[in-house]
Write a protein that holds these residues in place. Structure first.
Motif, PDB file in Angstrom:
ATOM      1  N   UNK A   1      33.809  -7.231 -23.802  1.00 42.02           N
ATOM      2  CA  UNK A   1      34.322  -6.586 -25.014  1.00 42.02           C
ATOM      3  C   UNK A   1      35.607  -5.856 -24.671  1.00 42.02           C
ATOM      4  N   UNK A   2      36.731  -6.402 -25.086  1.00 41.35           N
ATOM      5  CA  UNK A   2      38.025  -5.762 -24.873  1.00 41.35           C
ATOM      6  C   UNK A   2      38.334  -4.820 -26.048  1.00 41.35           C
ATOM      7  N   UNK A   3      39.313  -3.936 -25.900  1.00 45.02           N
ATOM      8  CA  UNK A   3      39.589  -2.999 -26.995  1.00 45.02           C
ATOM      9  C   UNK A   3      39.870  -3.670 -28.335  1.00 45.02           C
ATOM     10  N   UNK A   4      40.471  -4.866 -28.314  1.00 42.32           N
ATOM     11  CA  UNK A   4      40.881  -5.485 -29.572  1.00 42.32           C
ATOM     12  C   UNK A   4      40.320  -6.889 -29.773  1.00 42.32           C
ATOM     13  N   UNK A   5      39.441  -7.327 -28.881  1.00 37.86           N
ATOM     14  CA  UNK A   5      38.912  -8.683 -29.017  1.00 37.86           C
ATOM     15  C   UNK A   5      37.700  -8.822 -28.100  1.00 37.86           C
TER      16      UNK A   5
ATOM     17  N   UNK B   1      43.393 -10.497 -15.728  1.00 36.64           N
ATOM     18  CA  UNK B   1      42.306  -9.572 -15.399  1.00 36.64           C
ATOM     19  C   UNK B   1      42.048  -8.588 -16.533  1.00 36.64           C
ATOM     20  N   UNK B   2      40.761  -8.260 -16.717  1.00 37.60           N
ATOM     21  CA  UNK B   2      40.437  -7.426 -17.868  1.00 37.60           C
ATOM     22  C   UNK B   2      39.528  -6.253 -17.594  1.00 37.60           C
ATOM     23  N   UNK B   3      39.064  -6.061 -16.348  1.00 35.50           N
ATOM     24  CA  UNK B   3      38.165  -4.955 -16.037  1.00 35.50           C
ATOM     25  C   UNK B   3      38.737  -4.115 -14.903  1.00 35.50           C
TER      26      UNK B   3
ATOM     27  N   UNK C   1      43.035   5.616 -19.989  1.00 37.12           N
ATOM     28  CA  UNK C   1      41.752   5.885 -20.637  1.00 37.12           C
ATOM     29  C   UNK C   1      41.869   5.864 -22.159  1.00 37.12           C
ATOM     30  N   UNK C   2      43.007   6.308 -22.679  1.00 35.96           N
ATOM     31  CA  UNK C   2      43.186   6.343 -24.130  1.00 35.96           C
ATOM     32  C   UNK C   2      43.226   4.948 -24.737  1.00 35.96           C
ATOM     33  N   UNK C   3      43.540   3.945 -23.940  1.00 33.21           N
ATOM     34  CA  UNK C   3      43.692   2.582 -24.471  1.00 33.21           C
ATOM     35  C   UNK C   3      42.538   1.654 -24.098  1.00 33.21           C
ATOM     36  N   UNK C   4      41.659   2.101 -23.237  1.00 33.10           N
ATOM     37  CA  UNK C   4      40.628   1.222 -22.710  1.00 33.10           C
ATOM     38  C   UNK C   4      39.264   1.516 -23.325  1.00 33.10           C
TER      39      UNK C   4
END
Length: 516
Positions: A219-223, A43-45, A64-67
């Motif tokens: 759109x994920x934080x790193x990919x 899961x990603x959202x 929140x700092x990582x998302x």
């Protein structure tokens, strides 16, 4: 000494349950059969209601700092690239401190949650596989295989968060209703520059519907993450074919790298009951939901908002055991006919099997409330009156989630409504503070406060128990009558709406604690 609550499974729901136990001061033992937290592409959202749960349990800042935050969920026709109705989450600013959803992959989310599991109440044991359990009148006895051999743990309750193939559910003999569809999805994490070198002006979460081959782009934080259905009978796809599929969608981009892939089946299966004396089912162990519109994991987090406060009230001696029965009564319909059916409708809509999901006719605000799970209304009084689809602004009802609007306390400090009921029932007496209304005494687990757009006079004696509703905005948002008491539960849902009578508040609260 009270025995700890035992939680089996350290996925997102198990971790949330453990964080909730810590928040309420309940000792817990968290057992996870793997030797680390999830590293799978899952899961990603994270929907808005889950962000609110993170705040309650003290993990919102780190999450929140990582998302990536996004205030729009896009819906587009793949063939024409034309936008359909998008979900505008900025419209939720009148409801929550978090008018957005988050993109953060599960294998990044879980460690952030786990970092909060420290302190005197926490006992986290990785590499411990539950092998059996038994129940007595006052507890449960759980056996597990650990790195040093078998162990036995004595607890007060057992919460099974051990996934869709739950061994605890199987040992209880609980049946599962629903179906596993002959449908498989492929999820791909891709490293590519679609922001600068090859810009794509898509929302960070975009659903591209198409009867031939729909696609979801995240759109994920790193990919970037792609999700699409596989052809019937196909179990795997070669890397070269995956890359070609991605390029057909985004064009010929340079530096494209496949990071992770996973194939999974589509389920709509719900356990027939979720409580067996001192054992509870939660998350995928209770409900497997079509992975669409991010309703799988996020529905499980709703379980972790509903059950823990009930356990806390019972263990503190404030409530009777029957209070725990409300967990299944309220959460199971949401999984069977709420999230489950809505996710299935979304799947069919994406593939062109239907032309509407059943919520398109709602206003933009109502659509955002529904898709963020802020519009959930629970069956708090056993009348089978609940809803997951918000139809639009309407007067607050029993079971409604209370909007998290700001108020001002007697010292002039700004405070949000959800802060008041983090670890308490709260009776909000909406009346004129100038008239010096009589508030009932507080009870264990219950606070009484007066809410007025008139500041309580200093000589009234009400200032420590008064909240200033500037402009009457909260009162107007609720749509309730003046001289009304709104009784809130510790999960932000309205327990009851009462006349302004001191005895009515105490009687209603005591009835709730008896399971009535």
């Amino acid at each position: 000494m009270t025995k700890p609550i035992i939680i089996a499974g350290a996925g997102p729901v198990g971790l949330m349950m453990a964080l909730a136990c810590k928040f309420y001061g309940l000792d817990f033992v968290l057992l996870e059969e793997d030797d680390s937290f999830s590293s799978d592409t899952k899961a990603g959202t994270i929907l808005t209601r889950t962000v609110e749960a993170c705040r309650r349990y003290g993990r919102d800042a780190d999450v929140l700092a990582r998302a990536l935050r996004l205030d729009e969920i896009g819906e587009l026709e793949r063939a024409t690239n034309q936008r359909r109705t998008s979900v505008r989450l900025d419209l939720l600013a009148d409801q929550t401190r978090f008018p957005f959803v988050l993109n953060l992959p599960q294998h990044h989310f879980e460690p952030v949650l786990a970092q909060g599991l420290t302190g005197p109440h926490a006992d986290v044991r990785l590499n411990h596989r539950v092998t059996g359990f038994s129940q007595t009148g006052d507890g449960v006895s759980v056996t597990a295989d650990g790195p040093d051999g078998p162990v036995r743990i004595e607890g007060s309750y057992l919460i099974a968060c051990d996934g869709g193939q739950s061994q605890i559910r199987a040992r209880l003999g609980v049946e599962v209703e629903g179906q596993t569809l002959d449908v498989k999805y492929m999820l791909i994490d891709v490293k590519a520059d679609l922001d600068v070198q090859n810009p794509r002006d898509y929302p960070y979460l975009a659903y591209f519907s198409d009867p031939e081959e729909w696609m979801i782009l995240i759109r994920q934080p790193h990919c970037w993450r792609f999700l699409y259905p596989l052809e019937p009978g196909v179990d795997s796809v070669a890397p070269a074919e995956l890359e070609a599929k991605v390029r057909r969608f985004v064009g010929d981009v340079g530096g494209l790298e496949l990071l992770n892939t996973i194939v999974y089946r589509v389920h709509h299966r719900v356990a027939t009951h979720w409580r067996e004396h001192r054992v509870f089912l939660a998350g995928d162990a209770a409900h497997l939901i079509t992975p669409m519109w991010a309703l799988g994991m996020n529905t499980g987090v709703l379980d972790a908002l509903n059950l823990p406060w009930r356990l806390a009230w019972v263990q503190r001696g404030w409530a009777e055991d029957a209070l725990l029965d409300g967990y299944e009564r309220e959460q199971r319909p949401l999984a069977v006919h709420g999230s489950g059916e809505m996710a299935e409708a979304a799947r069919k809509l994406m593939g062109g099997e239907v032309t509407a999901s059943g919520i398109e006719s709602s206003s933009e605000w109502a659509l955002a409330m529904t898709r963020s799970l802020l519009g959930v209304r629970l069956d708090v009084d056993g009348r089978n009156d609940w809803s997951i689809v918000c139809k639009g602004p309407q007067p607050v009802q029993p079971g409604s989630r209370m909007p998290d609007l700001p108020l001002f306390d007697g010292n002039g400090r700004r405070i949000h409504l959800h802060d008041l009921c983090d670890d308490s029932f709260v009776a909000l007496h909406f009346t004129d503070a100038r008239r010096k209304p009589r508030l009932p005494d507080d009870l264990p687990g219950l606070k009484n406060l007066v809410v007025s757009n008139w500041d309580a006079p200093l000589e009234s004696g009400l200032r420590p128990r008064a909240l200033l509703d500037v402009g009457g905005k909260l009162f107007a948002a609720l749509g309730c009558a003046r001289d009304t008491v709104v009784l809130l539960r510790p999960d932000d849902h309205v327990a009851a709406i009462l006349p302004l009578a001191p005895d009515a508040v105490h009687d209603t609260y005591r009835a709730i604690l008896r399971g009535g």
